[in-house]
Design an enzyme around this catalytic site. Sequence first.
Site, PDB file in Angstrom:
ATOM      1  N   SER A 225      36.506 -55.665 -27.904  1.00 38.98           N
ATOM      2  CA  SER A 225      35.996 -54.372 -27.455  1.00 38.98           C
ATOM      3  C   SER A 225      35.419 -53.565 -28.619  1.00 38.98           C
ATOM      4  CB  SER A 225      37.101 -53.560 -26.788  1.00 38.98           C
ATOM      5  OG  SER A 225      37.672 -54.296 -25.730  1.00 38.98           O
TER       6      SER A 225
HETATM    7  N1  SAH Z   1      41.252 -56.131 -25.831  1.00 39.18           N
HETATM    8  C1  SAH Z   1      40.503 -57.344 -26.004  1.00 39.18           C
HETATM    9  C2  SAH Z   1      39.484 -57.467 -24.892  1.00 39.18           C
HETATM   10  C3  SAH Z   1      39.096 -58.871 -24.644  1.00 39.18           C
HETATM   11  S1  SAH Z   1      38.000 -59.108 -23.293  1.00 39.18           S
HETATM   12  C4  SAH Z   1      39.815 -57.356 -27.350  1.00 39.18           C
HETATM   13  O1  SAH Z   1      39.407 -56.277 -27.826  1.00 39.18           O
HETATM   14  O2  SAH Z   1      39.665 -58.425 -27.925  1.00 39.18           O
HETATM   15  C5  SAH Z   1      39.105 -59.103 -21.904  1.00 39.18           C
HETATM   16  C6  SAH Z   1      40.173 -60.161 -21.878  1.00 39.18           C
HETATM   17  O3  SAH Z   1      40.841 -60.047 -20.617  1.00 39.18           O
HETATM   18  C7  SAH Z   1      39.656 -61.590 -21.954  1.00 39.18           C
HETATM   19  O4  SAH Z   1      40.296 -62.257 -23.004  1.00 39.18           O
HETATM   20  C8  SAH Z   1      40.009 -62.179 -20.590  1.00 39.18           C
HETATM   21  O5  SAH Z   1      40.327 -63.559 -20.622  1.00 39.18           O
HETATM   22  C9  SAH Z   1      41.216 -61.345 -20.201  1.00 39.18           C
HETATM   23  N2  SAH Z   1      41.519 -61.316 -18.760  1.00 39.18           N
HETATM   24  C10 SAH Z   1      40.662 -61.228 -17.708  1.00 39.18           C
HETATM   25  N3  SAH Z   1      41.333 -61.241 -16.526  1.00 39.18           N
HETATM   26  C11 SAH Z   1      42.673 -61.329 -16.843  1.00 39.18           C
HETATM   27  C12 SAH Z   1      43.885 -61.393 -16.084  1.00 39.18           C
HETATM   28  N4  SAH Z   1      43.888 -61.379 -14.745  1.00 39.18           N
HETATM   29  N5  SAH Z   1      45.050 -61.477 -16.746  1.00 39.18           N
HETATM   30  C13 SAH Z   1      45.096 -61.500 -18.113  1.00 39.18           C
HETATM   31  N6  SAH Z   1      43.990 -61.452 -18.890  1.00 39.18           N
HETATM   32  C14 SAH Z   1      42.788 -61.363 -18.272  1.00 39.18           C
END
Ligand code: SAH
Length: 221
Positions: A71
Amino acid sequence: MSIEPLARGIGMTSQRTRDRLVERLKSQGINNPAVLEAIRTVPRHLFMDEALASRAYEDTALPIGNNQTISQPYIVARMSAAILTAEGRGKVLEIGTGSGYQTAILAKLFKKVYSIERIRSLYEQTANLLQKIQVPNLSLRCADGYLGLPHVAPFDAIIITAAPPEIPEQLLQQIGPNGCMVVPVGDSRSQQLLRITRQGDRLVEEVLNQVSFVPMLKGRG
Ligand code: SAH
C-alpha cells in the site's frame, strides 16, 4: 549476517529519505505523532523486491508479486491514524498481510497484532521477513480473512487492506466495545474507505477517503 546495515539503508533507502517521506505525509495532513514515528522507523525498502527498493520512499503503491501491491505510505498512515481513535491499543486484527509493511507499522502502535493472509507463498515470505527483522508482538495466519478470528475477538481495532464488495458481516461482530474497523468497500476500480465504530449497541459509519485496493477474495489462495 545481521539485518542492521540492510535495515538502516543507504542512498535512496537511507534514514534521510525516510525523514523526507514523513515531512511529505505531515504536509498532507497526517499529524499523529505515533504514526509518523512508526513510518520514520520502519524500513519500507525491506518489504519489497530489491529491484524496487530505490522507489520505497516515494508515496506510491508498488507491486509485491502474486498480483498484489504494497500500500501507498499515505494510505498506510491514514488507516493507522484512523484506528488509533479506538479506545484501547491492545489487540488489532489486520486482514491482508501482503508485504507485511502495514503489519510492522501496527506492531509499533498496538500491544498485539493478528494478521491474516490468504496466499500461502506471500504468507511464508512475509512471516520469514518479519521474523528476521524481529517484530515480536505478532501472530500471523494463512487463512480466509472473511472469517476473522472469532476465538481471539473482540478486537480494539480491525484494519482491512483489501477491498470487499460489501462490509464483511462476520468481521463487524468481532469489533470490541468502542472499537472500530477501517475497510475499503467497493468494486475493483474504486472504493470508499469507511470507518465503522461500535458505540454501545450502535455501529457508526464514516467515509474517510476514496481509495483503490486490490479485491478481498473468498477462500484460501
Ligand atoms: N497491507 C498490505 C496490502 C497488500 S495487498 C501491504 O501493504 O503490503 C492486499 C492483500 O490482501 C493481498 O496480499 C491479498 O492476498 C490479501 N487478501 C485478499 N483477500 C483476502 C482474504 N479474504 N483474506 C486474507 N487476505 C486477503
